[in-house]
Enzyme design. Sequence first.
Site, PDB file in Angstrom:
ATOM      1  N   ALA A  34     -12.746 -27.227  -0.409  1.00  0.00           N
ATOM      2  CA  ALA A  34     -11.357 -26.525  -0.739  1.00  0.00           C
ATOM      3  C   ALA A  34     -10.272 -27.408  -1.482  1.00  0.00           C
ATOM      4  O   ALA A  34      -9.667 -26.656  -2.442  1.00  0.00           O
ATOM      5  CB  ALA A  34     -10.769 -26.459   0.548  1.00  0.00           C
ATOM      6  N   LYS A 224      -0.766 -16.058   5.031  1.00  0.00           N
ATOM      7  CA  LYS A 224      -1.702 -15.229   4.292  1.00  0.00           C
ATOM      8  C   LYS A 224      -2.413 -14.297   5.108  1.00  0.00           C
ATOM      9  O   LYS A 224      -2.678 -14.474   5.976  1.00  0.00           O
ATOM     10  CB  LYS A 224      -2.965 -16.229   3.873  1.00  0.00           C
ATOM     11  CG  LYS A 224      -2.450 -17.327   2.668  1.00  0.00           C
ATOM     12  CD  LYS A 224      -3.543 -18.146   2.467  1.00  0.00           C
ATOM     13  CE  LYS A 224      -3.741 -19.474   3.599  1.00  0.00           C
ATOM     14  NZ  LYS A 224      -4.697 -20.474   3.222  1.00  0.00           N
ATOM     15  N   GLY A 229      -1.824  -9.286   1.349  1.00  0.00           N
ATOM     16  CA  GLY A 229      -0.733 -10.287   0.906  1.00  0.00           C
ATOM     17  C   GLY A 229      -0.305 -11.218   1.570  1.00  0.00           C
ATOM     18  O   GLY A 229      -1.097 -11.834   2.282  1.00  0.00           O
ATOM     19  N   ASP A 257      -7.729 -21.136  -1.129  1.00  0.00           N
ATOM     20  CA  ASP A 257      -7.655 -22.403  -2.170  1.00  0.00           C
ATOM     21  C   ASP A 257      -6.915 -21.923  -3.578  1.00  0.00           C
ATOM     22  O   ASP A 257      -5.966 -22.409  -4.044  1.00  0.00           O
ATOM     23  CB  ASP A 257      -8.982 -23.062  -2.398  1.00  0.00           C
ATOM     24  CG  ASP A 257      -9.699 -23.474  -1.074  1.00  0.00           C
ATOM     25  OD1 ASP A 257      -8.871 -23.833  -0.043  1.00  0.00           O
ATOM     26  OD2 ASP A 257     -10.858 -23.437  -1.073  1.00  0.00           O
TER      27      ASP A 257
HETATM   28  O1  CKP Z   1     -10.533 -21.248   2.950  1.00  0.00           O
HETATM   29  P1  CKP Z   1     -11.283 -21.102   1.597  1.00  0.00           P
HETATM   30  O2  CKP Z   1     -12.151 -20.021   1.493  1.00  0.00           O
HETATM   31  O3  CKP Z   1     -10.366 -21.059   0.348  1.00  0.00           O
HETATM   32  O4  CKP Z   1     -12.078 -22.455   1.742  1.00  0.00           O
HETATM   33  C1  CKP Z   1     -13.200 -22.478   0.966  1.00  0.00           C
HETATM   34  C2  CKP Z   1     -13.829 -23.997   0.987  1.00  0.00           C
HETATM   35  O5  CKP Z   1     -14.240 -26.853   1.764  1.00  0.00           O
HETATM   36  C3  CKP Z   1     -15.335 -23.792   0.369  1.00  0.00           C
HETATM   37  O6  CKP Z   1     -15.258 -24.207  -1.218  1.00  0.00           O
HETATM   38  C4  CKP Z   1     -15.873 -25.013   1.373  1.00  0.00           C
HETATM   39  O7  CKP Z   1     -16.630 -25.888   0.695  1.00  0.00           O
HETATM   40  C5  CKP Z   1     -14.856 -25.565   2.133  1.00  0.00           C
HETATM   41  O8  CKP Z   1     -13.987 -24.567   2.194  1.00  0.00           O
HETATM   42  C6  CKP Z   1     -15.403 -25.871   3.664  1.00  0.00           C
HETATM   43  O9  CKP Z   1     -15.843 -27.210   3.737  1.00  0.00           O
HETATM   44  O10 CKP Z   1     -15.766 -24.861   4.463  1.00  0.00           O
HETATM   45 MG    MG Z   2      -8.805 -21.223   3.641  1.00  0.00          MG
END
Ligand code: CKP
Ligand code: MG
Length: 309
Positions: A34, A224, A229, A257
Amino acid sequence: MDVVTIGETMVLFTPKKMGLLRYARDFSLSIAGAESNVAIGLSRLGHRVGWISQLGQDEFGEAILAMMRGEGIDTSQVRMTPQAPTGLMFKEYVHKKELRVHYYRKPSAASLMGPELVNEEYIAQAKYLHLTGITPALSESCREAVFQAIRVAKKHGIKVVFDPNYRAKLWDADTAKRVLGQMAAQADIVLPGLDEGKLLVGENDAEAIAERFMEMGAQLVVVKRGAAGAYYLSKQGSGYVPGFPVEEVVDPVGAGDGFAAGLLSGMLEGLEVADAVKRACAVAAMVVMAQGDYEGLPLRETLLRFMNG
Ligand code: CKP
Ligand code: MG
């Protein structure tokens, strides 16, 4: 430096075909995390970003380091350790509507991070410190690192941006609720999803969630709402910002992210909150239209074209 973030980045394996992971034979390789997603998103939009992390002293660690450098991120605060391997993550598209993720990060090099990785001078020269609720879920020492970073940021007047990013696979809900609540109480900007709002403040609708985080001390809360939106609330005002239309969600991971990167980018440029939230919604929409967690993060020109439709 505009933004400094702290977190784990893993090598991500995505099966080329749909179905249970046990039957997967071919994978494509990428990276996931993230905080690094946010860092990449900001860097692509022209901001200066530093990423504090720990990688294994292994081939995957080298691959991640090279990719982050290639994205223009400052990696001077990334340490390589022989004590544990670089973390791995697998995606599993059971079928079109069910996506699961599997972590191999206990322990990983990043989970061994501790407060000693938090360099006060480094954080003090940033405008924002970005944190998510994933880092404190990795280990006790990571939790200490996060709170040390918050202390340093507070001491130097650096704004703390917090995305709860609750991950049920990493810790139990009670501990998560307690620790994420402590982080939220010290953050200037909080970016919860609706589910996280429910978990952390026990409210269901965006307006009530935002109110509760404001009462805890935030200056700006942006809730979010997925495809619908977002809703923002600050002392200056509040409002709903619609999501950008997405023809097909190719991969939902990384949307939050992208949202954080878009919002911070707008704030760094001094946009009105509503316009920064609009940029956040646009980046999130672009991320879900591409396969991969960070691949869809746009360059500035691409973002502006997309927003101008
Ligand atoms: O909340 P999001 O879907 O934007 O986050 C995704 C990320 O770090 C993903 O890249 C993954 O590696 C993580 O969240 C996690 O550790 O779950
Ligand atoms: Mg997230």
